[in-house]
Enzyme design. Structure first.
Site, PDB file in Angstrom:
ATOM      1  N   LYS A  41       5.326   2.650   0.531  1.00 20.33           N
ATOM      2  CA  LYS A  41       5.201   1.506   1.425  1.00 20.33           C
ATOM      3  C   LYS A  41       5.113   0.219   0.606  1.00 20.33           C
ATOM      4  O   LYS A  41       4.238   0.063  -0.239  1.00 20.33           O
ATOM      5  CB  LYS A  41       3.961   1.652   2.312  1.00 20.33           C
ATOM      6  CG  LYS A  41       4.080   2.779   3.321  1.00 20.33           C
ATOM      7  CD  LYS A  41       2.849   2.911   4.185  1.00 20.33           C
ATOM      8  CE  LYS A  41       2.867   1.962   5.341  1.00 20.33           C
ATOM      9  NZ  LYS A  41       1.774   2.238   6.310  1.00 20.33           N
ATOM     10  N   ILE A  42       6.044  -0.677   0.911  1.00 15.95           N
ATOM     11  CA  ILE A  42       6.098  -1.990   0.279  1.00 15.95           C
ATOM     12  C   ILE A  42       5.915  -3.028   1.379  1.00 15.95           C
ATOM     13  O   ILE A  42       6.620  -2.990   2.400  1.00 15.95           O
ATOM     14  CB  ILE A  42       7.450  -2.222  -0.424  1.00 15.95           C
ATOM     15  CG1 ILE A  42       7.703  -1.182  -1.515  1.00 15.95           C
ATOM     16  CG2 ILE A  42       7.535  -3.638  -0.993  1.00 15.95           C
ATOM     17  CD1 ILE A  42       6.828  -1.302  -2.727  1.00 15.95           C
TER      18      ILE A  42
END
Length: 256
Positions: A105-106
């Site tokens: 997750k960015i």
């Protein structure tokens, strides 16, 4: 615009087994993950630092290793936690190496609002599967979709529940986002932060690929497809049973 009273009234919704949208469990409690991993309805898992802190996680890597053991070959998202793009890249590569089912997750921007699109492009081009998170607008969806490599699987998390918290109907936003990535077969849109079971049905109806669901909402999925008349009777019976179990009584007051 249709008036609400012009819309058809239904007394039974779709059943859980009829849903096209994939249901991912959202949380960081390992015991809950263990239980949900045994549920065939759950097709994936997501976590984030806020949920991990709430669950009392102190060792990120230990938590990730245990979670991966529990979920098997289903996808699971782990989030970077720095605010520096170069450090995000380092953390992302470490997380990606934990297992083939890991989606990193960015956040869509850093805390100053700078776009993560360049980093997303870099990591996705390396073959790292991403779940780009924190998106609220169609413009953000379009920017991130364009940055992602066509041949690398990726998810885009649109925070529909928080859009609703702003007093805005999230359904049109999700529908437009689904359309925006329709020509990207390796990209899936996530309806993030749902508030009620209805959101699962709405995600299904607009063709959203995935919805992340909390344990509280998961407990209510059994109500899907229930006839409203029967649901009414179940509710009346529950009120009656709870009153009897509590031993409530009302005694008339004597008149002076």
């Amino acid at each position: 615009m249709d008036h609400p009273t012009d819309r058809p009234v239904t007394e039974a919704g779709p059943r859980a087994e009829d849903l096209r949208v994939k249901i991912f469990a959202d949380g960081a409690d390992l015991e809950a993950i263990r239980e949900l991993a045994a549920d065939p309805v759950i097709q994936g898992f997501t976590t984030n630092p806020t949920l991990m802190r709430k669950a009392g996680v102190t060792d990120y890597e230990e938590f990730a290793a245990k979670a991966l053991e529990l979920v098997g070959d289903r996808p699971i998202s782990f989030e970077v936690f720095t605010d520096d793009f170069a450090e995000m890249a380092r953390e992302a590569r470490i997380l990606a190496e934990l297992g083939g089912g890991v989606y990193v997750k960015i956040p869509v921007t850093d805390t100053k609002g700078n776009s993560a699109a360049e980093l997303v492009s870099e990591l996705s081009s390396e073959g790292i599967k991403l779940n780009v998170t924190g998106l609220f607008t169609l413009a953000q969806v379009e920017t991130i979709s364009a940055a992602l490599a066509d041949d690398t699987p990726a998810c885009i998390s649109l925070f529909a529940g928080r859009i609703a918290d702003a007093g805005i109907d999230p359904v049109p936003h999700v529908a437009r986002a689904v359309e925006a990535i329709a020509d990207k077969p390796n990209q899936e849109l996530i309806w993030a932060s749902p508030r009620e079971v209805l959101n699962v049905v709405q995600a299904h109806e607009v063709g959203c690929h995935i919805i992340t669901v909390t344990p509280d909402i998961l407990k209510k999925l059994s109500s899907l497809g229930k006839d409203l008349t029967e649901f009414s009777l179940d509710t009346v019976r529950r009120f009656n049973s709870d009153a009897l179990d509590a031993g409530y009584v009302l005694r008339a007051r004597s008149k002076a």
